[in-house]
Write an enzyme that holds these catalytic residues in place. Structure first.
Site, short mmCIF file in Angstrom:
data_model
loop_
_atom_site.label_atom_id
_atom_site.label_comp_id
_atom_site.label_asym_id
_atom_site.label_seq_id
_atom_site.Cartn_x
_atom_site.Cartn_y
_atom_site.Cartn_z
N GLU A 256 49.88 5.95 20.63
CA GLU A 256 48.85 5.83 21.86
C GLU A 256 49.52 6.27 23.20
O GLU A 256 50.73 5.79 23.24
CB GLU A 256 48.52 4.29 22.24
CG GLU A 256 47.20 3.87 21.47
CD GLU A 256 46.75 2.54 21.73
OE1 GLU A 256 47.12 1.88 22.89
OE2 GLU A 256 46.06 1.89 21.10
N GLU A 304 35.20 3.46 27.72
CA GLU A 304 34.80 2.43 26.82
C GLU A 304 34.20 1.26 28.02
O GLU A 304 35.17 0.36 28.19
CB GLU A 304 35.86 1.98 25.94
CG GLU A 304 36.29 2.90 24.96
CD GLU A 304 37.32 2.66 24.07
OE1 GLU A 304 37.05 1.84 22.84
OE2 GLU A 304 38.42 2.52 24.29
N LYS A 307 35.09 -2.43 26.91
CA LYS A 307 36.38 -2.74 26.66
C LYS A 307 36.66 -3.82 27.38
O LYS A 307 36.34 -3.88 28.62
CB LYS A 307 37.31 -1.67 26.79
CG LYS A 307 38.61 -1.83 26.47
CD LYS A 307 39.11 -1.19 25.07
CE LYS A 307 40.30 -1.51 24.59
NZ LYS A 307 41.23 -0.67 25.02
N GLU A 313 41.18 -0.63 31.74
CA GLU A 313 41.05 -0.58 30.12
C GLU A 313 39.78 0.32 30.04
O GLU A 313 39.63 0.79 28.87
CB GLU A 313 40.82 -1.79 29.55
CG GLU A 313 42.13 -2.78 29.75
CD GLU A 313 43.34 -2.17 28.78
OE1 GLU A 313 43.27 -1.23 27.83
OE2 GLU A 313 44.43 -2.33 29.01
#
Length: 331
Positions: A256, A304, A307, A313
């Site tokens: 990541e 997202e 999340k 995030e």
């Protein structure tokens, strides 16, 4: 790992969108497929989006049958996680590991699995389950005739300590035995590498240009190695830690890396575009300590909105749910 020249071709192909012209087998940049969002496209549409952008590597965080079916026959290389909540049962029971491999790997023979990530950033007492679970999954793959799929675990930079990069070591006691196991199997360590979090956590000492790959010259001189960006320094700290653990032959796959486009300090579309574009352009050349292409996965394909955690995030995506880009980036 692809040779540097091939990786440069890949970077060029990503920039020009002409991946089809590149020889098969050249792999360097992937994107993590997060699913914690409302209104995301179907898995089939997601795979088509990867293919249309020339992205030939994907990480998925659990055995998502819809994604696995869509990936079958696509030739997209896949990292698939064993979710953290499964580690205990798989660590304690080889039959559970064999069942997991049967149901989630053998059942999808058309998927190009590269690595199984046994846990992602596992913390606390659960770290004791990582290595036994890795061993059991590895044995299950070998018993199934799938030993070419390598077993690892995904860790974040907090498991290392030391500065400059040549002084890197593992700060977490469970990492030494894991490193030794990876060396014995020929698997890489999966490392989640985020200059963004290092920067926002220490803005007094870290210049944002060092984090964004935009420093005009050397920022950290470490013996014969000159560091112009924080990404290289973080990756080479991992390499030094592996060496100090007696596992210097273990490679690193960056499982990541990314930068948020909204939601917090230094989180903007300009910074996210700058970081991710420079990351794409950079990883073909490797680090001062280890030249050569680094297989790297950008986090993430989509924003997202479901999340949990900090607002940032929710904003690491390259694309919106309607498949429109969050910002222009040259693949």
């Amino acid at each position: 790992m692809a040779k540097q020249g091939a990786a440069s071709m890949l970077a060029l192909a990503l920039l020009l969108g002409t991946f089809a012209a590149i020889p098969t087998g050249v792999q360097s940049i992937g994107v993590c497929y997060g699913v914690n969002g409302n209104g995301l496209p179907s898995a089939g549409d997601v795979v088509q989006l990867y293919q249309s952008k020339g992205i030939n590597l994907m990480r998925i965080y659990f055995p998502d049958s819809n994604a696995l079916q869509a990936l079958s026959g696509s030739n997209i290389g896949v990292i698939m996680d064993v979710p953290n909540d499964k580690l205990g049962s798989i660590a304690s029971d080889p039959n559970a590991a064999a069942g997991w491999v049967r149901d989630n790997v053998q059942a999808f023979s058309g998927v190009s699995f590269r690595y199984i990530a046994v846990g992602n950033e596992v913390a606390g007492g659960d770290t004791a389950n990582i290595l036994p679970a890795m061993r059991n999954i590895n044995d299950a793959l070998n018993n199934a005739g799938l030993g070419s799929i390598k077993v690892s675990t995904a860790v974040q930079s907090g498991v290392t300590q030391g500065f400059p990069p040549s002084q890197g070591s593992f700060s977490a006691g469970h990492m030494g035995p894991i490193a030794q196991f990876l060396q014995s199997t020929g698997a890489p360590l999966l490392a989640n590498v985020y200059p963004y979090f290092s920067y926002v956590g220490n803005q007094a000492q870290i210049d944002i240009n060092y984090a964004l790959f935009t420093s005009p010259g050397t920022v950290v001189q470490d013996g014969g190695n000159a560091y112009q960006n924080l990404f290289d320094a973080l990756v080479d700290t991992f390499y030094s830690a592996l060496e100090n653990a007696g596992a210097g032959s273990v490679g690193i796959v960056v499982s990541e890396s990314g930068w948020p486009s909204a939601g917090g300090d230094a989180a903007s579309t300009d910074n996210a575009r700058t970081y991710n574009q420079n990351l794409i352009n950079h990883v073909g050349q490797g680090t001062p300590k280890r030249p050569g292409a680094i297989e790297t996965y950008i986090f993430a394909m989509f924003n997202e909105d479901q999340k949990p955690g900090a607002e940032t995030e929710k904003h690491f995506g390259l694309f919106n749910p309607d498949k429109s880009p969050v910002y222009d980036i040259n693949f």
